[in-house]
Design a protein around this motif. Structure first.
Motif, PDB file in Angstrom:
ATOM      1  N   VAL A   1       1.580   9.597   3.854  1.00  0.00           N
ATOM      2  CA  VAL A   1       1.641   8.324   3.125  1.00  0.00           C
ATOM      3  C   VAL A   1       1.532   7.166   4.109  1.00  0.00           C
ATOM      4  O   VAL A   1       0.820   6.184   3.857  1.00  0.00           O
ATOM      5  CB  VAL A   1       2.943   8.227   2.291  1.00  0.00           C
ATOM      6  N   MET A   2       2.198   7.260   5.254  1.00  0.00           N
ATOM      7  CA  MET A   2       2.162   6.182   6.246  1.00  0.00           C
ATOM      8  C   MET A   2       0.764   6.009   6.834  1.00  0.00           C
ATOM      9  O   MET A   2       0.303   4.877   7.026  1.00  0.00           O
ATOM     10  CB  MET A   2       3.189   6.434   7.342  1.00  0.00           C
TER      11      MET A   2
ATOM     12  N   ASN B   1       6.330  18.636  -2.363  1.00  0.00           N
ATOM     13  CA  ASN B   1       5.434  18.563  -1.206  1.00  0.00           C
ATOM     14  C   ASN B   1       5.325  17.153  -0.642  1.00  0.00           C
ATOM     15  O   ASN B   1       4.265  16.740  -0.203  1.00  0.00           O
ATOM     16  CB  ASN B   1       4.041  19.066  -1.597  1.00  0.00           C
ATOM     17  N   PHE B   2       6.414  16.404  -0.630  1.00  0.00           N
ATOM     18  CA  PHE B   2       6.375  15.035  -0.121  1.00  0.00           C
ATOM     19  C   PHE B   2       6.145  15.033   1.380  1.00  0.00           C
ATOM     20  O   PHE B   2       6.859  15.696   2.135  1.00  0.00           O
ATOM     21  CB  PHE B   2       7.673  14.304  -0.466  1.00  0.00           C
TER      22      PHE B   2
ATOM     23  N   SER C   1       0.821  -1.208   0.000  1.00  0.00           N
ATOM     24  CA  SER C   1       0.000   0.000   0.000  1.00  0.00           C
ATOM     25  C   SER C   1       0.854   1.257   0.000  1.00  0.00           C
ATOM     26  O   SER C   1       0.532   2.232  -0.692  1.00  0.00           O
ATOM     27  CB  SER C   1      -0.919   0.009   1.229  1.00  0.00           C
ATOM     28  N   ALA C   2       1.933   1.247   0.766  1.00  0.00           N
ATOM     29  CA  ALA C   2       2.802   2.426   0.816  1.00  0.00           C
ATOM     30  C   ALA C   2       3.390   2.716  -0.559  1.00  0.00           C
ATOM     31  O   ALA C   2       3.393   3.870  -1.012  1.00  0.00           O
ATOM     32  CB  ALA C   2       3.913   2.222   1.845  1.00  0.00           C
ATOM     33  N   PHE C   3       3.894   1.704  -1.241  1.00  0.00           N
ATOM     34  CA  PHE C   3       4.440   1.915  -2.578  1.00  0.00           C
ATOM     35  C   PHE C   3       3.362   2.314  -3.573  1.00  0.00           C
ATOM     36  O   PHE C   3       3.600   3.119  -4.476  1.00  0.00           O
ATOM     37  CB  PHE C   3       5.187   0.677  -3.073  1.00  0.00           C
ATOM     38  N   LEU C   4       2.166   1.767  -3.413  1.00  0.00           N
ATOM     39  CA  LEU C   4       1.073   2.104  -4.307  1.00  0.00           C
ATOM     40  C   LEU C   4       0.639   3.557  -4.129  1.00  0.00           C
ATOM     41  O   LEU C   4       0.315   4.248  -5.108  1.00  0.00           O
ATOM     42  CB  LEU C   4      -0.118   1.175  -4.037  1.00  0.00           C
ATOM     43  N   LEU C   5       0.660   4.054  -2.905  1.00  0.00           N
ATOM     44  CA  LEU C   5       0.165   5.401  -2.610  1.00  0.00           C
ATOM     45  C   LEU C   5       1.219   6.507  -2.754  1.00  0.00           C
ATOM     46  O   LEU C   5       0.870   7.689  -2.709  1.00  0.00           O
ATOM     47  CB  LEU C   5      -0.403   5.430  -1.188  1.00  0.00           C
TER      48      LEU C   5
ATOM     49  N   ALA D   1      -4.006  -0.830   4.419  1.00  0.00           N
ATOM     50  CA  ALA D   1      -3.537  -2.165   4.789  1.00  0.00           C
ATOM     51  C   ALA D   1      -4.481  -2.816   5.805  1.00  0.00           C
ATOM     52  O   ALA D   1      -4.719  -4.021   5.739  1.00  0.00           O
ATOM     53  CB  ALA D   1      -2.120  -2.097   5.349  1.00  0.00           C
ATOM     54  N   ALA D   2      -5.019  -2.034   6.727  1.00  0.00           N
ATOM     55  CA  ALA D   2      -5.964  -2.587   7.706  1.00  0.00           C
ATOM     56  C   ALA D   2      -7.234  -3.077   7.012  1.00  0.00           C
ATOM     57  O   ALA D   2      -7.742  -4.166   7.327  1.00  0.00           O
ATOM     58  CB  ALA D   2      -6.300  -1.539   8.763  1.00  0.00           C
TER      59      ALA D   2
END
Length: 101
Positions: A54-55, A48-49, A18-22, A62-63
């Protein structure tokens, strides 16, 4: 029921995915934001990262995905037979050699 360690491992896998996807969503470059770039900076560098955002999003996604996975495991909504795109394997009895005697 599934063991909690298995659920945790599946959650971690979904979290990383999910982190890589988002990562690319909501990101703008310095040019898009009208911010001055640093000398030697890549044109595609994000302006603007926000890793915390993202986390949090990855944690929620993920939940949800883990919950769906565990519910499917418990109730058997989709089984391996439902996603078998190659059909049933051939019967091994079809490949036996005749007895030479």
């Amino acid at each position: 029921m599934m063991q909690w360690t298995s659920i945790l491992a599946i959650y971690v896998l979904f979290w990383v995915m999910s982190a890589f996807l988002l990562l690319p969503f909501g990101i703008k470059t310095h040019d898009e934001m009208g911010i001055e770039k640093t000398a030697g900076q890549a044109d595609s560098a994000p302006g603007n990262f926000r890793p915390g955002r993202v986390m949090v999003r990855a944690t929620v996604l993920a939940a949800v995905l883990t919950g769906i996975y565990v519910a499917n495991y418990a109730y058997g909504w989709i089984t391996p037979d439902d996603i078998n795109i190659f059909g049933n394997p051939p019967d091994p009895a079809d490949y036996r050699h005749p007895d030479p005697t």
